[in-house]
Design a protein around this motif. Structure first.
Motif, short mmCIF file in Angstrom:
data_model
loop_
_atom_site.label_atom_id
_atom_site.label_comp_id
_atom_site.label_asym_id
_atom_site.label_seq_id
_atom_site.Cartn_x
_atom_site.Cartn_y
_atom_site.Cartn_z
N ARG A 186 27.90 55.12 31.64
CA ARG A 186 28.51 54.19 32.60
C ARG A 186 27.58 53.96 33.80
NH1 ARG A 186 31.67 54.82 37.04
NH2 ARG A 186 31.78 57.06 36.74
N THR A 187 26.92 55.01 34.24
CA THR A 187 25.99 54.88 35.36
C THR A 187 24.76 54.07 34.97
OG1 THR A 187 26.76 56.97 36.27
CG2 THR A 187 24.62 56.19 37.02
N LEU A 188 24.27 54.25 33.76
CA LEU A 188 23.13 53.45 33.30
C LEU A 188 23.50 51.97 33.19
CD1 LEU A 188 21.56 55.79 30.60
CD2 LEU A 188 20.64 55.21 32.86
N LEU A 189 24.71 51.68 32.71
CA LEU A 189 25.17 50.28 32.66
C LEU A 189 25.28 49.70 34.07
CD1 LEU A 189 27.88 50.51 29.86
CD2 LEU A 189 25.65 49.36 29.73
N ALA A 190 25.79 50.49 35.00
CA ALA A 190 25.89 50.03 36.39
C ALA A 190 24.51 49.77 36.98
CB ALA A 190 26.65 51.05 37.23
N ALA A 191 23.54 50.62 36.65
CA ALA A 191 22.17 50.42 37.14
C ALA A 191 21.59 49.13 36.58
CB ALA A 191 21.30 51.62 36.77
N GLY A 192 21.86 48.84 35.30
CA GLY A 192 21.41 47.58 34.71
C GLY A 192 22.04 46.38 35.38
N LEU A 193 23.31 46.49 35.70
CA LEU A 193 24.00 45.40 36.39
C LEU A 193 23.43 45.22 37.80
CD1 LEU A 193 26.23 43.29 36.13
CD2 LEU A 193 27.85 45.01 36.93
N CYS A 194 23.14 46.32 38.47
CA CYS A 194 22.52 46.24 39.80
C CYS A 194 21.16 45.55 39.73
CB CYS A 194 22.36 47.62 40.41
SG CYS A 194 23.88 48.31 41.06
N TYR A 195 20.39 45.86 38.70
CA TYR A 195 19.08 45.23 38.53
C TYR A 195 19.24 43.72 38.29
CZ TYR A 195 14.45 44.12 36.80
OH TYR A 195 13.22 43.56 36.61
N ALA A 196 20.20 43.35 37.46
CA ALA A 196 20.43 41.92 37.20
C ALA A 196 20.88 41.21 38.48
CB ALA A 196 21.48 41.75 36.10
N LEU A 197 21.68 41.87 39.29
CA LEU A 197 22.07 41.30 40.59
C LEU A 197 20.85 41.10 41.47
CD1 LEU A 197 25.30 43.28 41.54
CD2 LEU A 197 25.11 40.81 41.27
N TYR A 198 20.00 42.10 41.54
CA TYR A 198 18.80 42.02 42.36
C TYR A 198 17.89 40.88 41.91
CZ TYR A 198 14.49 43.36 44.68
OH TYR A 198 13.35 43.35 45.43
N ARG A 199 17.82 40.67 40.61
CA ARG A 199 16.99 39.59 40.07
C ARG A 199 17.63 38.22 40.25
NH1 ARG A 199 12.02 39.84 39.37
NH2 ARG A 199 12.15 38.42 37.64
N GLY A 200 18.92 38.19 40.58
CA GLY A 200 19.57 36.92 40.86
C GLY A 200 20.27 36.27 39.68
N ALA A 201 20.67 37.04 38.69
CA ALA A 201 21.36 36.48 37.53
C ALA A 201 22.79 36.11 37.91
CB ALA A 201 21.37 37.49 36.39
N PRO A 202 23.14 34.81 37.82
CA PRO A 202 24.50 34.39 38.20
C PRO A 202 25.60 35.11 37.43
CG PRO A 202 23.07 32.49 37.97
CD PRO A 202 22.31 33.68 37.45
N TRP A 203 25.40 35.39 36.14
CA TRP A 203 26.42 36.09 35.36
C TRP A 203 26.68 37.48 35.96
CZ3 TRP A 203 25.34 40.80 33.36
CH2 TRP A 203 24.00 41.13 33.16
N ALA A 204 25.64 38.11 36.49
CA ALA A 204 25.81 39.44 37.08
C ALA A 204 26.64 39.36 38.36
CB ALA A 204 24.45 40.08 37.36
N ARG A 205 26.46 38.29 39.11
CA ARG A 205 27.26 38.11 40.34
C ARG A 205 28.74 38.05 40.00
NH1 ARG A 205 27.64 32.50 43.75
NH2 ARG A 205 29.04 33.26 45.37
N TRP A 206 29.10 37.21 39.03
CA TRP A 206 30.52 37.03 38.72
C TRP A 206 31.09 38.22 37.96
CZ3 TRP A 206 32.72 34.03 41.82
CH2 TRP A 206 32.02 32.97 42.38
N THR A 207 30.29 38.83 37.11
CA THR A 207 30.75 40.04 36.42
C THR A 207 31.05 41.14 37.43
OG1 THR A 207 29.46 39.48 34.45
CG2 THR A 207 30.13 41.79 34.70
N THR A 208 30.15 41.32 38.37
CA THR A 208 30.35 42.34 39.40
C THR A 208 31.55 42.03 40.27
OG1 THR A 208 27.97 42.79 39.40
CG2 THR A 208 29.23 43.57 41.30
N ALA A 209 31.70 40.76 40.66
CA ALA A 209 32.83 40.38 41.50
C ALA A 209 34.16 40.66 40.79
CB ALA A 209 32.73 38.90 41.88
N VAL A 210 34.24 40.33 39.51
CA VAL A 210 35.48 40.57 38.76
C VAL A 210 35.74 42.07 38.61
CG1 VAL A 210 36.56 40.34 36.47
CG2 VAL A 210 35.47 38.36 37.54
N LEU A 211 34.72 42.81 38.22
CA LEU A 211 34.90 44.26 38.03
C LEU A 211 35.24 44.96 39.34
CD1 LEU A 211 32.00 45.03 35.53
CD2 LEU A 211 34.45 44.94 35.04
N TYR A 212 34.54 44.61 40.42
CA TYR A 212 34.82 45.23 41.72
C TYR A 212 36.19 44.81 42.24
CZ TYR A 212 30.23 47.31 42.62
OH TYR A 212 29.10 48.09 42.59
N GLY A 213 36.55 43.55 42.05
CA GLY A 213 37.87 43.10 42.50
C GLY A 213 38.99 43.83 41.77
#
Length: 121
Positions: free
Chosen positions: A26-53
């Protein structure tokens, strides 16, 4: 990522290491999502927003229905839920974040950081 590590440490301290492999995946998946956010992937923004919400709302509901006394775990859960909801609001409503994910540049600067000057010939 700090909360991810804190959750693993807390989980292992309370329940032992029997589910440590799942926690690490789970932590490795979260790290991958963080990396995608840092790179600016729009899907990562919305995936993170939904999961965090979802996580923040669920955390607040669980805190509201738990009528035990306030202890360190309750405060930790409140901090996590509040943090998740705050991140959701920023990811969805911030103009700077929206502009960051709209850019068409190959390498992006994180929100709030100055952009590298364009090359002028």
């Amino acid at each position: 990522m700090t909360f991810q590590v804190a959750v693993i440490v807390l989980f292992v301290a309370v329940r032992g290491g029997e589910r440590l492999p799942q926690q690490l995946v789970r932590t490795l998946l979260a790290a991958g999502l963080c990396y995608a956010l840092y790179r600016g992937a729009p899907w990562a923004r919305w995936t993170t927003a939904v999961l965090y919400g979802f996580a923040g709302a669920l955390g607040m509901v669980l805190l509201a229905t738990d009528h035990d006394t306030v202890n360190a775990m309750t405060l930790f859960q409140f901090a996590m839920a509040t943090s998740f909801l705050s991140c959701t609001v920023v990811l969805v409503l911030s103009r700077d974040v929206a502009a960051y994910f709209r850019r068409d540049t190959a390498v992006r600067s994180p929100p709030g950081q100055p952009r590298a000057p364009d090359k002028v010939q």
